[in-house]
Design an enzyme around this catalytic site. Structure first.
Site, short mmCIF file in Angstrom:
data_model
loop_
_atom_site.label_atom_id
_atom_site.label_comp_id
_atom_site.label_asym_id
_atom_site.label_seq_id
_atom_site.Cartn_x
_atom_site.Cartn_y
_atom_site.Cartn_z
N ASP A 46 -16.24 -62.00 107.60
CA ASP A 46 -16.42 -60.56 107.57
C ASP A 46 -17.42 -60.13 108.65
OD1 ASP A 46 -16.78 -57.75 106.38
OD2 ASP A 46 -15.45 -58.67 104.91
N HIS A 105 -20.30 -53.95 105.34
CA HIS A 105 -19.06 -54.33 104.66
C HIS A 105 -19.11 -55.77 104.13
CE1 HIS A 105 -14.74 -55.44 104.39
NE2 HIS A 105 -14.53 -54.15 104.17
N SER A 127 -10.34 -54.31 100.43
CA SER A 127 -11.48 -55.13 100.88
C SER A 127 -12.37 -55.55 99.73
CB SER A 127 -12.33 -54.33 101.89
OG SER A 127 -11.75 -54.31 103.16
#
Length: 935
Positions: A191, A246, A562
């Site tokens: 990520d 994220h 996600s």
């Protein structure tokens, strides 16, 4: 020995093969496809005017990084020499002076037991066939760009004292109660990096820490869209610079331990733990502080996680997809999965675009593609009554209340949706109005302001614009009914309007998130595979991201597949902790067999497996099950290609004799097309039309440890319209006699001959403004027969795909009469303008593309309304002699030519589903009107 490039199985991958054929003019679309199959075309997206004559600015999210390739080498091909040294020596030896140590630049190296290679960037002046001559070269991959993952934000802080996790929905809470937390399982996240200093993530990095392994493959400055991407890898995957953190949010969903934290700035509103808080986390950073990445970096991360001993890999990154093996990342997933690692990938957030929107690399055959289900509660600002009951509202885009205020509510007459009547008593109060679309929210709220109301609250409507003259918001109909009842009982009732968020029971709890992408791929494989909870998830972020979001503590609510992906990755860790080594099929079967059916929002119908796969994961049932059924899912393909029968294997893994009863649980028919339009519709039509399934035997008895085969014969729903290619689906259920939970196997099929689906969009139904395949003039209109096309000014050639395709291109043919069925190509169109310069553009260097995703009615996270190509009259001839595909000045490459003035047509060709590119009849061809090209 001489080599040339071919597209193996029509992939965007060049494979070393036999010698190239001499150049000749292609006589039909199949020959054009064959001639261009060896070329790797890069995409340089640009923001173009409607006419396409001038480029306003370069746009990010290209398909491929220009002039950049991954060269895979045979194991041992480079000996002890670094791959870049081997590649550079080979190129400089092949073409001295053309290639030097200065213009063959290393991007990244992969040295794994499963892959040996290096990605390189070359100068524009190069020949891709030179790469095939490198000794030991196996495959040459173009380097694709992956967009930075985008979650859907909801940053408000919940009220203390409410439950914050979805663990009760998935059986995770029961596993935790049994003391099972994923201990000993290594879970790698690929990520944007991780803020491991967060106390909920252990506060340290390395051996003995919660975040114990990983790597930063790129550094802070990396952005694949940069002209010269800067890569500065190091051993620390720290991210404290991205806006949304994220990767840290994803990691927290898997393994956070946000309990007993007293550190200022890191105290959760409600203590919570992730799905597998005792798992050992790893993180591989593949994005810089901002921008996108190349899939050479992503593939390297997958191989590195494997070499570092990961048991589970979670990837919440992706692009619009077409087929299951479209780039080097799916290749990496296949190899690592076969080596025993379970890889989970987010399915995508483009559900608003309709069917066939699961992304790449979730479409990879061995990837477990994860869809999203909404959480039990979601964070929303609220209105509170005198008993402190909260009623959620959604702020208008113009803004709502910015602090807490206490006011009364005045309810307008139900038939006055425009607030046209006079309400003197509304002065100083919040005027509540039943929305009327004839007026619009701005007009209604402006009318409320004119009546001296202090706020505007609408109902019977979705999102609203509102008015910036006063706080404006909307509430759901059920909330409105409760508020109206309170006001009717006590017109003087005082309410507290708060901008602070509260966890409000979600109306969509347990159903598919509206953003989650639908399957399948272009060849009807079973995707997505399973669903996790991804709608409104509270998790860890960096201190920097919290500051940007104006949050006191480093936690945020985010939504997306996600978030669903790491949730299921966490359950996989719990499964591996208990079951140990499993094959990819076994692991997915354990999760799929025990997943929960998902209902359609506000319906009793079971949602299609094309949206939720096997259903919502339930790890407690997975581990309690005494039966396993394989395969984990059944893809029936279409009516023409469906087999006469299918088999499943049922194994009794318990210690007693069990009798199983088998039956069929159907899901709603999902129709994603409508007559009169070649573009898939955005809102799926669900109907209770079901397949028939003949199950044999319908009952069987199995001793402990024994297994048996069950035969299934499917018949598509009789009422379904095969011209619209509806998806029918459901579950085969086996109910054991020992009282344990039933297990299911999902299936999915398409009615009709999918090879006849319309590939190129010519009709758009009622939406006359939507793009169609063709040539657009300076006024933004499709050209008509015998129109003049000015090559000096340029026009927009637009390819619009209603279906993803393995090959699509646009070439030019003469308008002069010829032999029937014989229309030799004059070349594929390429954007070289009359000044001799290439223009940046959005489709490809030449209008030829492989594994191309479909277009969509609306722009989405991964989908576009069309593929535009500004065209100035130039074409590139079939490059079978090895001509370079790299943009260059007009005249440098004899393969690029400006057509002389005359009458021509543009021929658009797309390979049909399941088509053979060697057969002209397997292409759908759309030809533009004859036009008169002038300069």
């Amino acid at each position: 020995m001489k080599f040339a490039f071919t597209i193996a199985s029509a992939l965007a991958v060049a494979t070393v093969a036999s010698a190239a054929a001499p150049q000749q003019q292609p006589s039909n679309v199949a020959e054009v496809a064959a001639a261009y199959a060896g070329k790797i075309f890069h995409s340089h997206q640009a923001k173009v005017s409607k006419a396409g004559a001038k480029v306003v600015q370069r746009k990010k999210n290209h398909a491929y990084i220009p002039n950049t390739y991954m060269v895979e080498l045979e194991a041992g091909a480079n000996g002890e020499v670094d791959p870049i040294t081997h590649v550079t020596r080979s190129l400089t030896k092949r073409a001295p002076g053309k290639y030097t140590h200065k213009n063959v630049k290393k991007v990244t190296t992969i040295r794994s037991s499963l892959f040996n290679g290096v990605s390189i960037k070359l100068d524009a002046d190069h020949d891709v066939n030179d790469l095939a001559e490198i000794p030991g070269a196996v495959k040459i991959f173009p380097v694709r760009i992956n967009r930075r993952p985008q979650a859907i934000k909801a940053t408000k802080k919940p009220v203390v004292g409410q439950d914050i996790t979805p663990h009760t929905m998935t059986g995770v809470d029961k596993l935790h109660a049994q003391g099972k937390f994923g201990k000993g399982v290594k879970v790698a996240v690929i990520d944007t990096g991780i803020y491991w200093k967060h106390p909920a993530l252990g506060g340290c990095f390395g051996k003995g820490c919660k975040v114990a392994f990983g790597y930063d493959l790129v550094g802070d400055e990396y952005d694949a869209d940069a002209l010269e991407p800067i890569i500065k890898p190091d051993s620390d995957p720290m991210d404290d610079c991205s806006d949304d953190s994220h990767g840290t949010h994803v990691a927290g969903i898997i393994g956070a331990s946000a309990t007993n934290i007293k550190v200022p700035g890191f105290v959760p509103a409600i203590p919570f733990v992730g799905v597998a808080p005792e798992a050992t986390l790893g993180h591989y950073r593949i994005f810089g502080c901002s921008g996108n990445n190349g899939d050479d970096v992503m593939a390297k991360a997958i191989y590195k996680a494997f070499e570092d001993g990961a048991d589970v890999i979670s990837i919440s990154v992706g692009e619009a997809g077409a087929v299951e093996n479209g780039s080097m990342t799916p290749e990496a997933i296949e190899r690592v999965s076969r080596a025993g690692v379970h890889i989970l990938v987010s399915a995508g957030n483009d559900g608003a675009q309709g069917l066939y929107t699961v992304g790449d690399p979730a479409l990879s055959k061995s990837a477990i593609a994860v869809a999203s289900i909404d959480n039990l509660a979601k964070i929303q600002p609220s209105i509170y009554d005198s008993n402190n009951n909260n009623y959620a509202y959604s702020p208008a885009s113009s803004g709502a209340w910015t602090s807490e205020v206490t006011q009364s509510i005045f309810v307008a007459d139900a038939d006055d949706g425009c607030a046209a009547k006079q309400y003197p008593s509304a002065a100083g109060k919040v005027l509540m109005v039943k929305f009327n679309s004839q007026c619009g929210s701005k007009a209604i709220c402006s009318a409320a302001f004119a009546q001296k109301a202090s706020g505007c609250l609408l109902y019977n409507v979705g999102s609203i614009a509102g008015s910036d003259l006063l706080p404006s918001a909307q509430v759901e109909l059920d909330v409105a009914e409760k508020l109206i009842a309170l006001v009717k009982a006590n017109p003087a009732a005082i309410f507290r309007f708060s901008n602070k968020g509260a966890l409000t029971p979600s109306q969509s709890a347990g159903v598919a998130s509206d953003f989650t992408s639908y399957g399948t791929d272009a060849e009807l494989h079973f995707k997505p595979n399973i669903a996790g909870v991804g709608g409104d998830i509270y998790s860890t972020v960096s201190a920097n991201a919290a500051k940007i979001a104006k949050q006191q503590d480093a936690y945020l609510y985010l939504s997306g597949t996600s978030m669903a992906c790491p949730y299921v990755a966490g359950t996989m860790a719990l499964l591996v902790q208990e079951k140990g080594l499993l094959t990819t099929e076994q692991a997915l079967a354990y999760l799929s067999n025990s997943a929960s059916n998902v209902k359609i929002f506000n319906s009793t119908l079971v949602d299609t497996t094309a949206r939720v796969g096997a259903g919502l994961v339930n790890i407690e049932r997975s581990l309690a099950a005494k039966t396993i059924v394989t395969p984990p899912s059944i893809a029936l393909n279409d009516t023409i290609r469906m087999k006469k029968s299918y088999t499943i294997n049922i194994q009794n893994t318990g210690s007693k004799v069990v009798t199983y009863k088998l039956d069929h649980v159907p899901s709603a028919l999902a129709t994603g097309a409508e007559a009169g339009s070649d573009m898939p519709i955005t809102t799926i039509n669900y109907t209770p039309d079901y397949a028939k399934v003949d199950i044999s035997p319908k009952s069987l008895k199995l001793k402990a440890g024994k297994s048996a085969t069950v035969t299934l014969k499917f018949t598509a729903p009789a009422k379904a319209d095969p011209k619209l290619f509806p998806i029918y689906s459901g579950y085969i259920r086996a109910t054991p006699s020992d009282g344990s939970a039933a297990v299911t196997v999902p299936y999915m099929g398409t009615k009709g001959d999918f090879s006849q689906a319309k590939m190129l969009v010519e009709k758009t139904g009622a939406d006359e403004e939507a793009y169609k395949t063709g040539i657009y003039n300076a006024d933004g209109a499709l050209i008509a027969a015998n129109d003049v096309v000015n090559g000096t000014a340029g026009v927009d050639v637009r390819i619009v795909l209603g279906q993803a395709t393995r090959i699509v291109f646009a070439d030019v043919i003469s308008a002069a009469p010829g032999l029937p069925g014989y229309k030799p190509s004059l070349g594929v169109i390429v954007p070289v303008d009359n000044s001799g310069k290439n223009t940046p553009y959005s489709f490809t260097v030449a209008a030829y593309r492989v594994n191309q995703p479909r277009n969509a009615v609306n722009e989405g996270q991964g989908y576009h309304q069309s593929y535009p190509l500004p065209w100035f009259g130039s074409v590139t001839l079939a490059p079978a002699d090895g001509a370079t595909d790299i943009p260059r000045q007009h005249g440098e490459n004899q393969m690029e030519q400006r057509l002389p003035a005359g009458k021509y047509q543009v021929r658009f060709s797309a390979l049909k589903h399941f088509g053979n590119s060697a057969k002209p009849e397997d292409f759908e061809v759309v030809t533009s009107p004859v036009f008169n090209l002038i300069y």
